[in-house]
Design a protein around this motif. Structure first.
Motif, PDB file in Angstrom:
ATOM      1  N   GLY A 170       0.819  -1.207   0.000  1.00 39.33           N
ATOM      2  CA  GLY A 170       0.000   0.000   0.000  1.00 39.33           C
ATOM      3  C   GLY A 170       0.854   1.259   0.000  1.00 39.33           C
ATOM      4  O   GLY A 170       0.592   2.197  -0.761  1.00 39.33           O
ATOM      5  N   ALA A 171       1.879   1.281   0.829  1.00 42.45           N
ATOM      6  CA  ALA A 171       2.769   2.444   0.885  1.00 42.45           C
ATOM      7  C   ALA A 171       3.491   2.635  -0.441  1.00 42.45           C
ATOM      8  O   ALA A 171       3.660   3.766  -0.912  1.00 42.45           O
ATOM      9  CB  ALA A 171       3.777   2.276   2.022  1.00 42.45           C
ATOM     10  N   MET A 172       3.893   1.540  -1.063  1.00 45.57           N
ATOM     11  CA  MET A 172       4.577   1.620  -2.349  1.00 45.57           C
ATOM     12  C   MET A 172       3.650   2.213  -3.408  1.00 45.57           C
ATOM     13  O   MET A 172       4.057   3.094  -4.176  1.00 45.57           O
ATOM     14  CB  MET A 172       5.062   0.227  -2.777  1.00 45.57           C
ATOM     15  N   LEU A 173       2.417   1.762  -3.430  1.00 40.57           N
ATOM     16  CA  LEU A 173       1.448   2.261  -4.406  1.00 40.57           C
ATOM     17  C   LEU A 173       1.105   3.732  -4.172  1.00 40.57           C
ATOM     18  O   LEU A 173       0.822   4.465  -5.118  1.00 40.57           O
ATOM     19  CB  LEU A 173       0.186   1.398  -4.388  1.00 40.57           C
ATOM     20  N   ARG A 174       1.160   4.162  -2.914  1.00 47.36           N
ATOM     21  CA  ARG A 174       0.896   5.567  -2.576  1.00 47.36           C
ATOM     22  C   ARG A 174       2.161   6.418  -2.690  1.00 47.36           C
ATOM     23  O   ARG A 174       2.132   7.609  -2.396  1.00 47.36           O
ATOM     24  CB  ARG A 174       0.329   5.667  -1.163  1.00 47.36           C
ATOM     25  N   GLU A 175       3.279   5.786  -3.041  1.00 46.57           N
ATOM     26  CA  GLU A 175       4.580   6.440  -3.178  1.00 46.57           C
ATOM     27  C   GLU A 175       5.049   7.053  -1.860  1.00 46.57           C
ATOM     28  O   GLU A 175       5.676   8.110  -1.830  1.00 46.57           O
ATOM     29  CB  GLU A 175       4.553   7.473  -4.299  1.00 46.57           C
ATOM     30  N   GLU A 176       4.768   6.356  -0.761  1.00 44.62           N
ATOM     31  CA  GLU A 176       5.222   6.768   0.564  1.00 44.62           C
ATOM     32  C   GLU A 176       6.503   5.994   0.872  1.00 44.62           C
ATOM     33  O   GLU A 176       6.466   4.901   1.442  1.00 44.62           O
ATOM     34  CB  GLU A 176       4.134   6.492   1.602  1.00 44.62           C
ATOM     35  N   VAL A 177       7.619   6.566   0.487  1.00 42.63           N
ATOM     36  CA  VAL A 177       8.908   5.886   0.535  1.00 42.63           C
ATOM     37  C   VAL A 177       9.302   5.492   1.954  1.00 42.63           C
ATOM     38  O   VAL A 177       9.754   4.364   2.190  1.00 42.63           O
ATOM     39  CB  VAL A 177      10.005   6.760  -0.122  1.00 42.63           C
TER      40      VAL A 177
END
Length: 137
Positions: free
Chosen positions: A47-54
């Motif tokens: 989910g974080a990857m898809l939201r670009e939350e590095v």
């Protein structure tokens, strides 16, 4: 301020609940809990990857790697387990490699590959728990 106090209280309550579950768990149940936590961390990383939350992605992948390395892999008894133990170690090592590459390349498919590799093992542990609960073993 009030929300912060509520959040701290909720976190403390959650920690007490988790601590109680872990304290009363059998070694088998602890492994199942590790697999559940691993799955949660991998889903959160996706989910974080898809939201670009590095930063979040890195934290969740790091947690997943720690669960694999310090929890699941460390619990394998290589002396007693023979070929099965070696196979488990290989699956965990493969998954750690996939997660490391997924983090570096920001690749959801590599995260999924790690999750797919450990899921049959996790399912097996859950099935053993279900059989044990039914038979009382």
């Amino acid at each position: 301020m009030y929300t912060s106090l509520n959040r701290r209280a909720a976190n403390a309550y959650t920690q007490v609940g988790v601590h109680s579950v872990v304290e009363g768990a059998s070694p088998h149940q602890l492994i199942v809990l590790l697999f559940d936590s691993l799955n949660s961390a991998l889903n959160a990383a996706k989910g974080a990857m898809l939201r670009e939350e590095v930063v979040e992605k890195g934290l969740h992948i790091g947690k997943a790697v720690r669960i694999l390395e310090e929890g699941l892999k460390a619990a394998v008894d290589v002396q007693q387990g023979g070929e099965l133990a070696q196979n488990l170690i290989a699956i965990y090592d493969y998954s750690i490699t996939q997660l490391t590459l997924a983090n570096l390349r920001n690749d959801v498919a590599l995260l999924q590959a790690a999750q797919d590799a450990v899921e049959p093992v996790a399912s097996g542990w859950r099935e053993i728990a279900n059989v044990s609960a039914v038979t009382g073993a």
